[in-house]
Every structure is written in structure tokens, then in C-alpha cells.
Scaffold this motif. Structure first.
Motif, PDB file in Angstrom:
ATOM      1  N   THR A  34       0.870  -0.998  -0.078  1.00 23.83           N
ATOM      2  CA  THR A  34       0.047  -0.029   0.103  1.00 23.83           C
ATOM      3  C   THR A  34       0.909   1.297   0.099  1.00 23.83           C
ATOM      4  N   GLY A  35       1.800   1.280   0.997  1.00 20.04           N
ATOM      5  CA  GLY A  35       2.719   2.602   1.084  1.00 20.04           C
ATOM      6  C   GLY A  35       3.646   2.548   0.115  1.00 20.04           C
ATOM      7  N   LEU A  36       3.930   1.740  -0.735  1.00 21.37           N
ATOM      8  CA  LEU A  36       5.008   1.930  -1.647  1.00 21.37           C
ATOM      9  C   LEU A  36       4.333   2.102  -3.141  1.00 21.37           C
ATOM     10  N   ALA A  37       3.249   1.499  -3.394  1.00 22.81           N
ATOM     11  CA  ALA A  37       2.164   1.896  -4.304  1.00 22.81           C
ATOM     12  C   ALA A  37       1.836   3.571  -4.286  1.00 22.81           C
ATOM     13  N   LEU A  38       1.394   3.839  -3.167  1.00 17.80           N
ATOM     14  CA  LEU A  38       1.211   5.334  -2.893  1.00 17.80           C
ATOM     15  C   LEU A  38       2.192   6.416  -3.454  1.00 17.80           C
ATOM     16  N   VAL A  58       8.364   8.083   2.390  1.00 18.97           N
ATOM     17  CA  VAL A  58       7.876   6.810   3.003  1.00 18.97           C
ATOM     18  C   VAL A  58       8.671   6.274   4.155  1.00 18.97           C
ATOM     19  N   VAL A  59       8.239   6.071   5.224  1.00 16.18           N
ATOM     20  CA  VAL A  59       9.091   5.616   6.386  1.00 16.18           C
ATOM     21  C   VAL A  59       8.683   4.230   6.844  1.00 16.18           C
ATOM     22  N   GLU A  60       9.488   3.495   7.154  1.00  7.15           N
ATOM     23  CA  GLU A  60       9.264   1.997   7.564  1.00  7.15           C
ATOM     24  C   GLU A  60       9.914   1.633   9.024  1.00  7.15           C
ATOM     25  N   ARG A  61       8.993   0.979  10.122  1.00  2.00           N
ATOM     26  CA  ARG A  61       9.581   0.830  11.287  1.00  2.00           C
ATOM     27  C   ARG A  61      10.518  -0.360  11.126  1.00  2.00           C
ATOM     28  N   THR A  63       6.658  -8.511  -4.677  1.00  2.00           N
ATOM     29  CA  THR A  63       5.912  -7.213  -5.199  1.00  2.00           C
ATOM     30  C   THR A  63       6.573  -5.861  -4.898  1.00  2.00           C
ATOM     31  N   GLN A  64       6.903  -6.161  -3.586  1.00  2.18           N
ATOM     32  CA  GLN A  64       7.520  -4.894  -2.817  1.00  2.18           C
ATOM     33  C   GLN A  64       8.793  -4.478  -3.248  1.00  2.18           C
ATOM     34  N   GLU A  65       9.531  -5.526  -3.707  1.00  2.00           N
ATOM     35  CA  GLU A  65      10.853  -5.335  -4.195  1.00  2.00           C
ATOM     36  C   GLU A  65      10.657  -4.449  -5.602  1.00  2.00           C
ATOM     37  N   ILE A  66       9.834  -4.753  -6.405  1.00  2.00           N
ATOM     38  CA  ILE A  66       9.318  -4.182  -7.752  1.00  2.00           C
ATOM     39  C   ILE A  66       8.881  -2.801  -7.464  1.00  2.00           C
ATOM     40  N   LEU A  67       8.156  -2.579  -6.637  1.00  2.00           N
ATOM     41  CA  LEU A  67       7.399  -1.344  -6.150  1.00  2.00           C
ATOM     42  C   LEU A  67       8.675  -0.277  -5.617  1.00  2.00           C
ATOM     43  N   ARG A  68       9.459  -0.812  -4.787  1.00  2.00           N
ATOM     44  CA  ARG A  68      10.481   0.048  -4.395  1.00  2.00           C
ATOM     45  C   ARG A  68      11.447   0.361  -5.575  1.00  2.00           C
ATOM     46  N   GLY A  84      12.146   8.591  -5.528  1.00  2.00           N
ATOM     47  CA  GLY A  84      11.841   8.584  -4.340  1.00  2.00           C
ATOM     48  C   GLY A  84      12.541   7.273  -3.685  1.00  2.00           C
ATOM     49  N   GLY A  85      12.090   7.095  -2.541  1.00  2.00           N
ATOM     50  CA  GLY A  85      13.000   6.076  -1.521  1.00  2.00           C
ATOM     51  C   GLY A  85      12.337   5.535  -0.251  1.00  2.00           C
ATOM     52  N   VAL A  86      12.764   4.861   0.401  1.00  2.00           N
ATOM     53  CA  VAL A  86      11.859   4.344   1.701  1.00  2.00           C
ATOM     54  C   VAL A  86      13.198   4.452   2.835  1.00  2.00           C
TER      55      VAL A  86
END
Length: 472
Positions: free
Chosen positions: A15-19, A32-35, A112-117, A125-127
């Protein structure tokens, strides 16, 4: 230390990565931040429904998603070490011109997350990992997020995409209403297994009243299998490698040593819950922070990505300075009823009351009742495309419509109707042609998220409608 940004996205799941991708392509300053210190490592949400494939087409990641995955295999039922028959998990569907993606596509969630990132980074952008949001406060103009590591992030808007146990949702005091779909705990693990083919989804039904189901699915695009095992209510689930080997051996003809590696494991109790609100002031809930699904039918991740897709263009329009802030109120108006509908579907599938079929592909979901939708045609045939529906694919005047829609812009289709030059601004792409396919004849304004927002017999009134969005 204080960081400023236009949009703070909390959570680097799908969700966050797609946004993040959608905002980045609109030129929005988003963080985009991730704990956690890295992306989620498991396969959990592995099914992409056709509507999400269309979203990924628009976001520029479809080719990578297709290359990384594959179709769902046919189920194979085992009993006493013997194959006893095949089982199809869902009703088949044929691809068509207006719906080119006809079946679910399997990609492990971690991939999927790797691809979106990667797409997010491609767009600049980035995380930011290791940044846990522990509290928030907001006023009429900004949201301030406090981090566990110290410091704050100040943003004009914040989107909570931090999962079913969302810290942001709790900080806002927003409750969730729902139920336990199944009190029985379920193990899900990514493993390496020898002794099973990768052409089938292997299903080992319970072999007695005290036994429970085991399913072993080859994960497309990898050498892994996903193991799913249900347990009796109240049972403790052993997530160690030896515990998983024991479960596989007890419920199948495989030996413990056939499970050669356990790469990730988790357990959960299926539940269905819907947040009482999807927004509070300048903060929005998306994905599992807003709705929690049973995994049956593969609806959770897909609904979550489409939350982001709905919210992204609205945030972009408001932050660009043309659209009123009230546009953001329509996020909850449009997405909460959809989430409620999909939750009912997921629960029905889990309980065996509904079969996986047309509804699970999510192509029929839309916004006919939205305050953003305007249907001005005098007569619309029963069953015909209406304003609020998903805009189908097709070819008009030599142009493929999904190619025309791709990007952060609006698209105007003039089909068998004269629409003079200058009716819409230069930022709206215009496609002209004769009456066509699912659309028939008319004028159709397609929103940036691929839904028909306005439909008319003529362009009369179209300009006034566009003014609501800052006349893109």
C-alpha cells in the motif's frame, strides 16, 4: 531533528509503496517511512487480481510483475500418498479486448514490494527504514509525526499504511468493527521442499476428525513453496523449522527432511474488520490499517493497492493548488463502501459460501454513487457502462485505451460525438473515434485512476465538472 515533506506515508508494504510511486510520478514531495530495517520478507499476499494488474500497468510496473510471477497452478488432492484428483481454485475467465488481464497472477508479496520499491527509486523517491512513528499531532495546516528514534516529521498530510495493528490508527483513536472469521490458528511459511512437483497446488485434506488441512503451493518465479496449515482452536503453533517439518510430515506422505529450508514463517487467526473512519483531519488510513481480510480469495492486498490508487491522484490534485481540500473527503466516501463489500466477499469465500469467480477479479467495483460521479446521458441501456464504472480497455482510432490512460492525467473519450478543440485543457488527453465496444457513443471523462467520472451525450457541462478538480 525535524524533517518537512508534503506527504508522509507510514509503512512500506504494498500500500505505502504503491502510494509512494503514484505521488512520485505526480511530482509530490513524499516520504515513505518503515519501522523495520528492511522490507517484509514473506510471501503472504501472493495473488494479484486483474484490476490490480491494470493499476500496475498504469504505475509502470506491470512488465516486472509479469516477469516475476506466473499463473496459479491447478490443485492436486492427495490421500494416503496417492494423487486422487485435480481441483480448480477458481472459475476460469477468457481475456477480452476490454479486460485483457483475465486471471489472478501469483507473485510473492516480498517480490511485489521489491518491484514497487525499485519503481519508487526510479522516480526519485525511496524508503527510510528504521523510523517508527509513535505518535502524531495535527493542526489546521500540518501533521507532526514523532519517531521512536527521536525527531519529528512534519507534513501537510499523513497516510497510515502501517498494517492491521496500525500505530497511527490507535493514536487517532479510530476503532475497528469486525469479527473473527475463524478461531482456528493458521500457519503460513515459505519453505524449500523436495519430493513435490511445481505444477500443482498440493492439497492434503484432513485424514480424521482431529486432523487439519495442509496446502503446499509452489510460489511462481521462485524455488519456494508456501505452506499453509490450519490448527484446531486453541492450539499453539510451533514456528520453528522442526515444528514446520513435523506438521508437513504428519499431514502428508513427505518426510521431515523433505523440508530442506524454512525461509519465513508466521501464524494468524483469520478475521474481518473495518475501520470506523478512513480519515481524521489531515490523516488517512489505507490498506490493512483501514480493513483486515481473511486471505481467502486474495482480496486484501488488492483492495489495499487500490486504496492508494484512489488517494494518490486526489492528494496530487490538492497539493498542486488547483483542487479544493474537500476533494480528499471523497477518499473515505468511495473506498470505505468498497472495502466493506470486499470484506463480505472474503469472509464468504473463507466459509465456503462463495466461489472464487468474477467478483474476486475486482473489475466490477466502482463509484456510481460517488459525489464525484456525474452521469448526464438522457438514456443509458440496462447493463451498459455508466459513469462511476471502471473504464474498459479497447482500441479507438488506432490508439489502445490503456496506453492513453497510462500516466497521472485525465483522459477524454469522444466517441461518435464532436468535441471541439479547447473544450478541455491541454493536460487532459483527448482520444477521438467512432462509437466503440463497451462504451458505445458519447463523451466519457476518465479519471486518473481509470474510472469514468463523467459521461454525456454531448460535452455540455463537462467544463463545469472539471472545475471541481482545478480544471486539470
Amino acid at each position: 531533528m525535524e524533517t518537512d515533506t508534503d506527504v508522509l506515508v507510514v509503512g512500506a508494504g504494498p500500500t505505502g509503496l504503491a502510494l509512494g510511486v503514484d505521488l512520485a510520478r505526480r511530482g509530490v514531495d513524499a516520504l515513505v517511512v518503515e519501522r523495520a530495517e528492511k522490507l517484509f520478507p514473506g510471501s503472504r499476499g501472493k495473488g494479484m487480481q486483474p484490476r490490480t494488474m491494470e493499476v500496475f500497468d498504469d504505475l509502470g510496473v506491470l512488465d516486472a510483475i509479469r516477469a516475476a510471477g506466473g499463473t496459479y497452478p491447478v490443485g492436486m488432492i492427495w490421500r494416503n500418498g496417492e494423487r486422487v484428483g485435480e481441483h480448480r481454485m477458481s472459475d476460469p475467465a477468457e481475456a477480452s479486448e476490454d479486460s485483457p488481464y483475465n486471471e489472478p497472477w501469483m507473485v510473492p508479496q516480498w517480490r511485489t514490494q521489491e518491484i514497487l520499491r525499485a519503481r519508487l527509486e526510479e522516480l526519485g523517491g525511496g524508503v527510510s527504514f528504521g523510523r517508527e512513528v509513535t505518535g502524531i499531532e495535527q493542526d489546521a495546516h500540518t501533521v507532526t509525526a514523532h519517531l521512536a528514534s527521536g525527531g519529528t516529521v512534519r507534513a501537510r498530510y499523513l497516510v497510515a499504511a502501517d498494517g492491521g495493528r496500525s500505530a497511527v490508527r490507535r493514536a487517532l483513536g479510530i476503532g475497528m468493527t469486525g469479527e473473527t472469521v475463524d478461531p482456528s490458528p493458521t500457519l503460513v511459511a515459505d519453505v524449500r521442499i523436495s519430493g513435490l512437483d511445481r505444477d500443482h497446488w498440493h492439497i492434503f485434506p484432513p485424514a480424521g476428525e482431529s486432523a487439519s488441512l495442509l496446502a503446499v503451493c509452489p510460489l511462481a518465479g521462485t524455488d519456494d513453496f508456501q505452506v499453509v496449515a490450519r490448527f484446531p482452536e486453541g492450539a499453539a503453533v510451533d514456528l520453528t523449522a522442526d515444528g514446520i517439518r513435523k506438521v508437513v510430515a504428519e499431514r502428508s506422505h513427505l518426510a521431515p527432511e523433505d523440508v530442506t529450508e524454512v525461509r519465513w514463517a508466521s501464524d494468524f487467526r483469520p478475521r474481518a474488520a473495518l475501520a470506523d473512519r478512513f480519515a481524521a483531519g489531515r490523516v488517512f488510513l489505507a490498506g490493512d490499517a483501514a480493513h483486515v481480510h481473511s486471505p481467502a480469495g486474495g482480496q486484501g492486498l488488492n483492495t489495499s493497492v487500490q486504496d492508494a490508487y484512489n488517494l494518490g491522484w486526489k492528494l496530487g490534485a490538492v497539493l498542486a493548488g488547483g483542487a479544493p481540500a474537500a476533494l480528499l473527503d471523497t477518499y473515505e466516501e468511495e473506498r470505505r463502501p468498497v472495502a466493506a463489500q470486499v470484506l463480505d466477499l472474503s469472509t464468504g469465500i473463507h466459509r465456503g459460501e462463495v466461489r472464487r469467480g468474477g467478483a474476486t477479479r475486482q473489475l466490477g467495483l466502482g463509484y456510481r454513487d460517488s459525489s464525484l460521479t456525474s452521469e448526464t446521458r438522457a438514456v443509458v441501456a440496462e447493463g451498459a457502462l455508466r459513469a462511476g464504472d471502471r473504464a474498459p480497455d479497447g482500441t479507438v482510432g488506432g490508439v489502445r485505451l490503456f496506453d492513453a490512460f497510462r500516466g497521472p492525467h485525465w483522459t477524454l473519450l469522444a466517441l461518435g460525438v464532436d468535441v471541439p478543440d479547447g473544450t478541455v485543457g491541454a493536460a487532459v488527453r483527448v482520444v477521438r473515434g467512432t462509437a466503440h465496444g463497451a462504451y458505445g457513443a458519447g463523451v466519457f471523462l476518465v479519471r486518473p485512476d481509470g474510472y469514468v467520472g463523467w459521461a454525456g451525450d454531448t460535452p455540455a457541462g463537462l467544463g463545469d465538472h472539471l472545475l471541481r478538480f482545478g480544471r486539470p
